[in-house]
Design a protein around this motif. Structure first.
Motif, PDB file in Angstrom:
ATOM      1  N   GLU A   1      27.195  47.050  52.494  1.00  0.00           N
ATOM      2  CA  GLU A   1      28.095  45.972  52.090  1.00  0.00           C
ATOM      3  C   GLU A   1      29.487  46.188  52.676  1.00  0.00           C
ATOM      4  N   SER A   2      30.204  45.085  52.836  1.00  0.00           N
ATOM      5  CA  SER A   2      31.600  45.135  53.270  1.00  0.00           C
ATOM      6  C   SER A   2      32.295  43.872  52.774  1.00  0.00           C
ATOM      7  N   GLY A   3      33.617  43.892  52.840  1.00  0.00           N
ATOM      8  CA  GLY A   3      34.388  42.699  52.509  1.00  0.00           C
ATOM      9  C   GLY A   3      35.076  42.722  51.166  1.00  0.00           C
ATOM     10  N   GLY A   4      34.842  43.771  50.379  1.00  0.00           N
ATOM     11  CA  GLY A   4      35.517  43.858  49.099  1.00  0.00           C
ATOM     12  C   GLY A   4      37.007  44.138  49.265  1.00  0.00           C
ATOM     13  N   GLY A   5      37.725  44.078  48.153  1.00  0.00           N
ATOM     14  CA  GLY A   5      39.153  44.357  48.210  1.00  0.00           C
ATOM     15  C   GLY A   5      39.865  43.864  46.973  1.00  0.00           C
ATOM     16  N   LEU A   6      41.190  43.843  47.078  1.00  0.00           N
ATOM     17  CA  LEU A   6      42.050  43.400  45.984  1.00  0.00           C
ATOM     18  C   LEU A   6      42.562  42.002  46.299  1.00  0.00           C
ATOM     19  N   VAL A   7      42.424  41.105  45.332  1.00  0.00           N
ATOM     20  CA  VAL A   7      42.848  39.720  45.531  1.00  0.00           C
ATOM     21  C   VAL A   7      43.432  39.199  44.227  1.00  0.00           C
ATOM     22  N   GLN A   8      44.359  38.273  44.332  1.00  0.00           N
ATOM     23  CA  GLN A   8      44.927  37.658  43.144  1.00  0.00           C
ATOM     24  C   GLN A   8      43.972  36.610  42.576  1.00  0.00           C
ATOM     25  N   ALA A   9      44.102  36.361  41.298  1.00  0.00           N
ATOM     26  CA  ALA A   9      43.294  35.325  40.656  1.00  0.00           C
ATOM     27  C   ALA A   9      43.483  33.998  41.388  1.00  0.00           C
ATOM     28  N   GLY A  10      42.366  33.308  41.589  1.00  0.00           N
ATOM     29  CA  GLY A  10      42.385  32.066  42.342  1.00  0.00           C
ATOM     30  C   GLY A  10      42.109  32.229  43.812  1.00  0.00           C
ATOM     31  N   GLY A  11      42.110  33.466  44.275  1.00  0.00           N
ATOM     32  CA  GLY A  11      41.882  33.748  45.683  1.00  0.00           C
ATOM     33  C   GLY A  11      40.407  33.802  46.036  1.00  0.00           C
TER      34      GLY A  11
ATOM     35  N   GLY B   1      22.341  48.611  48.388  1.00  0.00           N
ATOM     36  CA  GLY B   1      23.460  49.151  49.151  1.00  0.00           C
ATOM     37  C   GLY B   1      24.302  50.061  48.276  1.00  0.00           C
ATOM     38  N   GLN B   2      25.360  50.586  48.865  1.00  0.00           N
ATOM     39  CA  GLN B   2      26.214  51.545  48.163  1.00  0.00           C
ATOM     40  C   GLN B   2      27.274  50.861  47.301  1.00  0.00           C
ATOM     41  N   GLY B   3      27.456  49.559  47.511  1.00  0.00           N
ATOM     42  CA  GLY B   3      28.410  48.814  46.710  1.00  0.00           C
ATOM     43  C   GLY B   3      29.767  48.673  47.370  1.00  0.00           C
ATOM     44  N   THR B   4      30.458  47.593  47.035  1.00  0.00           N
ATOM     45  CA  THR B   4      31.817  47.375  47.507  1.00  0.00           C
ATOM     46  C   THR B   4      32.657  46.880  46.325  1.00  0.00           C
ATOM     47  N   GLN B   5      33.848  47.439  46.196  1.00  0.00           N
ATOM     48  CA  GLN B   5      34.696  47.135  45.043  1.00  0.00           C
ATOM     49  C   GLN B   5      35.426  45.808  45.254  1.00  0.00           C
ATOM     50  N   VAL B   6      35.386  44.983  44.238  1.00  0.00           N
ATOM     51  CA  VAL B   6      36.165  43.743  44.198  1.00  0.00           C
ATOM     52  C   VAL B   6      37.072  43.817  42.976  1.00  0.00           C
ATOM     53  N   THR B   7      38.363  43.698  43.213  1.00  0.00           N
ATOM     54  CA  THR B   7      39.338  43.737  42.125  1.00  0.00           C
ATOM     55  C   THR B   7      40.173  42.465  42.163  1.00  0.00           C
ATOM     56  N   VAL B   8      40.193  41.744  41.049  1.00  0.00           N
ATOM     57  CA  VAL B   8      40.945  40.495  40.954  1.00  0.00           C
ATOM     58  C   VAL B   8      42.079  40.698  39.956  1.00  0.00           C
ATOM     59  N   SER B   9      43.292  40.573  40.429  1.00  0.00           N
ATOM     60  CA  SER B   9      44.454  40.774  39.565  1.00  0.00           C
ATOM     61  C   SER B   9      44.897  39.443  38.962  1.00  0.00           C
ATOM     62  N   SER B  10      45.447  39.529  37.766  1.00  0.00           N
ATOM     63  CA  SER B  10      45.885  38.298  37.073  1.00  0.00           C
ATOM     64  C   SER B  10      47.333  37.968  37.390  1.00  0.00           C
TER      65      SER B  10
END
Length: 128
Positions: free
Chosen positions: A6-16, A119-128
């Motif tokens: 997997e790829s493409g995870g990351g930190l994004v703001q709410a609504g993104g 897969g090994q997993g990818t982290q997705v973090t959504v900030s408020s």
């Protein structure tokens, strides 16, 4: 041996938005159902979305319906998860999974146990 990356995870703001990719090795990919799952801290792994071998049928968990879209490109051995209108509750590790026992089935099962490869997993973090 089947491998899923997997790829493409990351930190994004709410609504993104984010787009996850899962690159698969081996001939199993083009003839089998693929799925995306997620696991938040302290929670069980849960089904997010699935797609049959041809791409003609998809399935979504209720919390992501209308916001997430799964697709696949068998020529590239890749499955995608387009995630729009992200919410803080979408924060989790996202896993790609492949079912390996049913050739060209029309089934998309939501159970973790139905899938054979992960897969090994990818982290997705959504900030408020």
């Amino acid at each position: 041996q089947v491998q899923l990356v997997e790829s493409g995870g990351g930190l994004v703001q709410a609504g993104g938005s984010l787009r996850l990719s899962c690159a698969a090795s081996g001939p199993i990919f083009s003839s089998n159902t693929m799925g995306w799952f997620r696991q938040a801290p302290g929670k069980e792994r849960e089904f997010v979305s699935g797609i049959i071998w041809s791409g003609d049928s998809t399935r979504y968990a209720d919390p992501v319906k209308g916001r997430f879209t799964i697709s696949r490109d068998n020529a590239k051995n890749t499955v995608y998860l387009q995630m729009n209108s992200l919410k803080p509750e979408d924060t989790a590790v996202y896993y790609c999974a492949a079912e390996g026992q049913h050739w060209r089935t029309g089934l998309i099962i939501t159970s973790v146990e139905w899938y054979d490869y992960w897969g090994q997993g990818t982290q997705v973090t959504v900030s408020s």
